[in-house]
Scaffold this motif. Structure first.
Motif, PDB file in Angstrom:
ATOM      1  N   TRP A 156      -9.108   5.959   6.679  1.00 45.31           N
ATOM      2  CA  TRP A 156     -10.611   5.014   6.416  1.00 45.31           C
ATOM      3  C   TRP A 156      -9.439   3.683   5.274  1.00 45.31           C
ATOM      4  CZ3 TRP A 156     -11.487   3.408   0.886  1.00 45.31           C
ATOM      5  CH2 TRP A 156     -12.276   2.745   0.751  1.00 45.31           C
ATOM      6  N   ILE A 157      -8.325   4.353   4.156  1.00 44.21           N
ATOM      7  CA  ILE A 157      -7.796   3.274   3.477  1.00 44.21           C
ATOM      8  C   ILE A 157      -7.093   2.367   4.964  1.00 44.21           C
ATOM      9  CG2 ILE A 157      -5.482   2.656   2.626  1.00 44.21           C
ATOM     10  CD1 ILE A 157      -6.006   4.832   0.728  1.00 44.21           C
ATOM     11  N   LEU A 176       0.863  -1.238   0.015  1.00 44.98           N
ATOM     12  CA  LEU A 176      -0.061   0.257   0.084  1.00 44.98           C
ATOM     13  C   LEU A 176       0.498   0.896  -0.079  1.00 44.98           C
ATOM     14  CD1 LEU A 176      -2.469  -1.384   3.042  1.00 44.98           C
ATOM     15  CD2 LEU A 176      -3.069  -0.926   0.282  1.00 44.98           C
ATOM     16  N   GLU A 177       0.756   1.896  -0.609  1.00 47.90           N
ATOM     17  CA  GLU A 177       1.418   3.310  -0.975  1.00 47.90           C
ATOM     18  C   GLU A 177      -0.010   4.457  -0.823  1.00 47.90           C
ATOM     19  OE1 GLU A 177       4.972   4.317  -3.159  1.00 47.90           O
ATOM     20  OE2 GLU A 177       3.670   2.991  -4.867  1.00 47.90           O
ATOM     21  N   PHE A 178       0.061   5.456   0.561  1.00 44.86           N
ATOM     22  CA  PHE A 178      -0.967   6.438   0.612  1.00 44.86           C
ATOM     23  C   PHE A 178      -0.581   7.020   2.084  1.00 44.86           C
ATOM     24  CE2 PHE A 178      -1.809   3.107   3.642  1.00 44.86           C
ATOM     25  CZ  PHE A 178      -1.610   3.874   5.046  1.00 44.86           C
ATOM     26  N   ASN A 189     -15.569   5.694  -5.450  1.00 50.37           N
ATOM     27  CA  ASN A 189     -16.901   6.808  -4.980  1.00 50.37           C
ATOM     28  C   ASN A 189     -18.034   6.461  -4.127  1.00 50.37           C
ATOM     29  OD1 ASN A 189     -18.848   5.472  -7.998  1.00 50.37           O
ATOM     30  ND2 ASN A 189     -17.422   3.516  -7.091  1.00 50.37           N
ATOM     31  N   THR A 190     -16.455   6.560  -2.860  1.00 47.50           N
ATOM     32  CA  THR A 190     -16.785   7.494  -1.812  1.00 47.50           C
ATOM     33  C   THR A 190     -16.208   9.333  -1.816  1.00 47.50           C
ATOM     34  OG1 THR A 190     -16.531   5.649  -0.632  1.00 47.50           O
ATOM     35  CG2 THR A 190     -15.872   7.515   1.120  1.00 47.50           C
ATOM     36  N   VAL A 216      -5.973  13.541   6.299  1.00 47.10           N
ATOM     37  CA  VAL A 216      -6.004  12.669   6.911  1.00 47.10           C
ATOM     38  C   VAL A 216      -7.574  11.979   7.549  1.00 47.10           C
ATOM     39  CG1 VAL A 216      -6.311  12.589  10.245  1.00 47.10           C
ATOM     40  CG2 VAL A 216      -5.128  13.852   9.069  1.00 47.10           C
ATOM     41  N   GLU A 217      -8.241  12.374   6.664  1.00 47.98           N
ATOM     42  CA  GLU A 217      -9.029  11.163   6.810  1.00 47.98           C
ATOM     43  C   GLU A 217      -9.788  10.078   6.047  1.00 47.98           C
ATOM     44  OE1 GLU A 217     -14.569  11.771   5.802  1.00 47.98           O
ATOM     45  OE2 GLU A 217     -13.054  13.177   5.507  1.00 47.98           O
TER      46      GLU A 217
END
Length: 1010
Positions: free
Chosen positions: A220-221, A207-209, A482-483, A215-216
């Motif tokens: 979420w991820i 994962l790269e995020f 979609n979010t 922050v939200e």
């Protein structure tokens, strides 16, 4: 002092945020006096550690003197540090006793250990992907680097990086709010923390995020991937996944058996892409999406058509028949470039879904902006401003995603107001090779997906030999889009079982890789064995699923043999219901007059010269421009800008959406348009008068684009694909800048209808003219467009009643160079009133925008008037054509130079000048009339461009054809050259005077042979 001891002073405010995870929020901290929030002091004895100790002694003196979060924290710390003693010692004793010093040391160590664990968690979130097991072959590091980050606990000795020891592994630590690995637990042992982080970040998903600045979104991820047990699938979901893998793999196997020597660019090695795409579509449908537009390269395209779009198998199989005859006009295209449009029921959600796979050329990634433009248009026509009904999916190859600049251009459109599609799901088929090129030679970035970081798109790398991991990642990706309505990238790290195509030998260049690939167990067998072992399916059920799909393919193959004719229109990606007749032909071959009532012209002129909003202060210079428009309207004349305004405005009145896009188009490169007014006193307050013409008019969109041609022109082409009832225009800042979008022009605009039976009415506005501005701001390269025009220079046409419209229908595009505002007005309106759609290339003026002679009367625009393909001489020479010694044909701005020179030499009766307004398709009929009108005149073609450029090479053979080679057409203009124009003003003027002298020297061609 080791690294951990330096941590508080290095992190500063960041250490405060880390402590906040222990219910010690920054906003709640207070000093002893309960004053304003304290900050970490910078001191010689440990910075933030001193502050913590100060808070600790304040708490010892009076627990109520500090914030309750500190109170809770130190109560727990005191219990551990004092061997179970929950009660703090009396202040008077603590101050004087040595035990207080010991307690302070233990508490400080405890705080530092918690900080260290939080840093460890963050390290895995940021860099865990570097050690994830992503390569199915086990021979490459997906990030091209075998280095292991020193802050990941890959061996027990690395605990020392955090000043932790093996003995600390079984200690419990409070988990920060920035992780979800605890699930419902607030504390975990260090051993369990590391285990869960490795399971989340270092297995088959990378994962790269953490570069995302929201922050939200990061939270979420984290929650989607860190929460224990999130990747649990029901038996039914596993069986569906297996069935989709069966179809994906057996489809390729079937093609390989039947057509072993045919190129098909199969999906072998990444068969999981089919269930991956279907999962994205399923999840999106569940969240309300009704229309999905896909773009992808050739690899796996036939499989996607069969198993995602659900194209009839027999229509795919018959494409392999070499005897198949084409029924449609045009040249067609290879099977792995074709598109498709299909409406069906999504079986998972039981909702209607429309799927469109856009046809594309071999030029990798060129389709990306086209898909985005089509998606934007579909959203616009549905009123789907938030992208809740329509979305796009783009499939990429790893080498192209990293190497093609249009990928970057497309990403930079993703959040621009007039270009955003509210998020795209990007799926990278990461074969870890590009044709024969090793990734180490193909990119400088660690991953092929790093370009996506520029727009803060999360990147999910996943081992394509773990189907369940792939499906989970794709579900999260669809939910993310979609979010948050933002782009997301799924990197399917896989391999290519065969060469670049089925005829290619990859062992020449990648011997070790392909030795491993030949040993590699196919993903279908791996997953089937897993499900059989766990009892989800039986071997018999698995074999029956295979037999069932094989039987479907065999039956379709049998039916395909009955097909003798190929209908390319069955592969159309953007049908226009109701626009053509049932056979796909125009409903008529006529075009109505393009003029409009004078009261409409007057009304548009009055709005164009006003500011519809109250208390809106415009620039004083703009006030003069608006007054000029008002005066022209009163005098029943128009200049170039006002003629364009009236063309657009009249189409809006008729319900035609107009969209004008390009660099600086709102004002216009030459400050002539001013379609967006800016309040001089209120920041970002604007007004678009064109949207205030009529209450029930169609909307007008005018938008400055990013400084991109390739991406933006592709986008507008895609936008124009969606509906025939819109005028979509792209304007180059200067005409020659279109050459950075040459791929879109060559592969889509010029050839799109011939290859894919796809009509498109896009308009290119290309400022053009030799005006001494240098080689880069002069020529829109008309010779290139004319060279690609498909009308036959040697075929003498039959002049039928509908010749003008039929000629337009047969051409691949229309090329014009208008010399009057009225003709510009008419050609824009004709573009919509024609019963079909063709691309329109307009060479637009620069100096003519303000030329006093370049104005038109309302009389040339009112009802009953039309576009003039040729504007004949209407002066003295036309009154006595038998006296005319020379007939000069020209196009565009040079006409005004010729008229001025003719007047200065007094040759109005001896020289006639005829303007060719529509250059291609060539107006044979009108040119024939003009030439016959002046039987005794020499014929000359005059252009301001150099001889090897411009129009001469195009018009010359066509003149010879229509004149049956009985009269020559002499060339007048600049000599051949390498550069389109000179950068020296004096040289420009000298060459202009030279060819004007030749044009009116009636003895210039005496004694010369043609």
């Amino acid at each position: 002092m080791n690294q951990l001891r330096l941590l508080p002073s290095r992190l500063g405010a960041q250490a405060v945020r880390l402590l906040a995870a222990h219910e010690v929020p920054v906003f709640g901290w207070r000093s002893r006096s309960s004053g304003p929030p304290a900050t970490l002091p910078s001191s010689k004895d440990g910075g933030s550690s001193s502050y913590m100790e100060e808070m600790y002694f304040a708490w010892l003196e009076n627990p109520r003197s500090v914030h309750k979060s500190w109170d809770n924290f130190f109560r727990k710390a005191s219990e551990e540090a004092s061997s179970g003693s929950a009660q703090p010692r009396p202040p008077s004793v603590v101050r004087d006793s040595r035990s207080a010093v010991s307690s302070r040391t233990k508490t400080s160590k405890l705080v530092e250990d918690h900080l260290a664990v939080q840093s460890l968690i963050r390290a895995y979130q940021i860099r865990g992907h570097h050690v994830a097991q992503l390569d199915p072959l086990g021979i490459l590091d997906a990030d091209l680097d075998s280095f292991v980050p020193s802050d990941l606990i890959t061996t027990i000795d690395k605990l020392a990086f955090y000043d932790l020891q093996e003995a600390d592994l079984d200690k419990e630590f409070q988990l920060p709010t920035t992780t979800f690995i605890g699930g419902s637990e607030n504390t975990l042992s260090l051993r369990e923390i590391i285990r869960r982080l490795e399971n989340t970040y270092c297995q088959h998903i990378g994962l790269e995020f953490m570069f995302i600045n929201d922050v939200e979104q990061c939270q979420w991820i984290r929650q989607k991937f860190e929460t224990p047990g999130v990747m649990q699938f029901s038996s039914e979901e596993k069986r569906t996944l297996l069935a989709r893998l069966v179809r994906s793999m057996r489809f390729e196997d079937f093609l390989a058996r039947k057509w072993s020597s045919e190129k098909r660019f199969g999906l072998e090695g990444c068969e999981v892409m089919i269930p991956a795409l279907k999962t994205i579509i399923d999840k999106s449908s569940e969240m309300g999406i009704e229309n999905v537009i896909l773009g992808m390269p050739h690899r796996g395209r036939l499989n996607v058509l069969a198993n995602v779009i659900r194209k009839d198998l027999e229509q795919i199989f018959c494409q392999f028949d070499p005897k198949l005859e084409a029924a449609d006009e045009g040249s067609g295209d290879v099977k792995y470039h074709l598109g498709m449009y299909h409406e069906r029921i999504n079986r998972v959600t039981n909702r209607n879904i429309t799927l469109s796979l856009v046809a594309n050329p071999s030029h990798l990634e060129a389709v990306d902006p086209v898909v985005q433009g089509k998606t934007k248009a579909e959203q616009f026509y549905r009123g789907d401003a938030q992208g809740k009904k329509v979305m796009s999916i783009l499939v990429h190859g790893d080498a192209a995603f990293a190497g093609q600049g249009v990928v970057y251009e497309t990403f930079h459109l993703s959040d621009l107001p007039s270009y955003t599609t509210n998020g795209t799901v990007h799926v990278v088929v990461n074969n870890q090779i590009g044709f024969t090129t090793d990734p180490r030679m193909a990119r400088s970035s660690p991953y092929p997906t790093d370009v996506a970081r520029v727009v803060n798109a999360p990147i999910f790398h996943v081992n394509a030999d773990d189907p369940e991991a792939v499906i989970y990642v794709c579900s999260v990706a669809a939910e993310w889009r979609n979010t948050f309505n933002k782009d997301v990238v799924v990197d399917l790290v896989c391999y290519r079982r065969r060469g670049h195509n089925e005829m290619d030998e990859p062992m020449f260049t990648q011997p070790l890789m392909y030795k491993q690939i030949h040993r590699q167990v196919p993903v279908l067998k791996k997953y089937a064995d897993k499900l059989i072992a766990e009892g989800t399916v039986t071997l018999q059920e698995f074999e029956e699923e295979i037999a069932k799909y094989d039987r479907i393919c065999e039956e379709a193959y049998g039916r395909s043999k009955d097909k003798k004719i190929l209908h390319i229109k069955h592969w159309l990606d953007s049908p226009w219901p109701g626009f053509f007749n049932v056979d796909g032909e125009p409903k008529s071959m006529t075009c109505p007059a393009t003029g409009i009532p004078e009261d409409v012209l007057t009304h548009i002129g009055s709005v164009a010269s006003s500011v519809p909003l109250e208390d809106f202060k415009i620039h004083t210079g703009l006030s003069r421009i608006l007054r000029g428009r008002a005066d022209m309207t009163k005098n029943r004349t128009v200049d170039w800008a006002l003629a364009e305004y009236m063309a657009f405005g009249s189409l809006l009145k008729e319900g035609i959406h107009v969209r004008l896009s390009g660099q600086d188009v709102e004002r216009g490169t030459f400050s002539h348009r001013h379609h967006v007014l800016h309040d001089q006193e209120v920041d970002r307050r604007t007004c678009v008068p064109m949207n205030h013409l009529w209450p029930d008019q169609a909307p007008y969109t005018v938008c400055n684009s990013s400084l991109s041609e390739y991406g933006v022109l592709g986008f507008e082409l895609g936008y124009a694909m969606a509906s025939p009832n819109a005028l979509v225009l792209w304007e180059a800042q200067f005409g020659d800048f279109h050459n950075t979008a040459q791929c879109i022009i060559d592969q889509f605009i010029s050839t799109g209808q011939a290859k894919w039976v796809r009509h498109n009415g896009i308009v290119l506005l290309l400022p053009h003219g030799m005006e001494g501005m240098g080689p880069e701001h002069s020529s829109a390269r008309p010779e290139r467009f004319l060279q690609m025009s498909n009308d036959d220079s040697d075929a003498y046409p039959a002049f039928t009643k509908d010749f003008e419209v039929s000629q337009l229908y047969d051409c691949n595009w229309i090329v014009v160079n208008c010399s009057t505002p009225a003709n510009y007005f008419h050609v824009l309106r004709r573009q919509i009133l024609l019963p079909f759609r063709k691309p329109l290339i307009i060479f637009t003026p620069k100096s003519l925008l303000r030329h006093p002679e370049a104005k038109s009367s309302f009389d040339q625009m009112v009802s009953g008037t039309s576009f003039q393909r040729v504007i004949p001489e209407d002066g003295a020479a036309a009154q006595a054509p038998e006296q005319v010694q020379r007939l000069i044909f020209c196009t565009g701005k040079v006409y005004y130079d010729l008229v001025k020179e003719r007047s200065s030499q007094g040759l109005e009766e001896k020289v006639a000048i005829t303007r060719l307004e529509q250059i291609s398709p060539f107006p044979f009929d009108l040119i024939k009339q003009e030439a016959e009108k002046y039987p005794g005149a020499e014929l000359a073609w005059c252009q301001e461009e150099h001889k090897n450029m411009g129009y001469y090479d195009y018009i010359s053979p066509r003149f010879m054809t229509i004149l049956r080679r009985t009269r020559p057409i002499w060339y007048v203009g600049r000599d051949p050259a390498a550069a389109p124009a000179t950068g020296n003003r004096n040289t420009h003027l000298v060459s202009l005077k030279k060819f004007l002298d030749t044009a009116f020297n009636l003895q210039a061609f005496e004694g010369k042979t043609f």
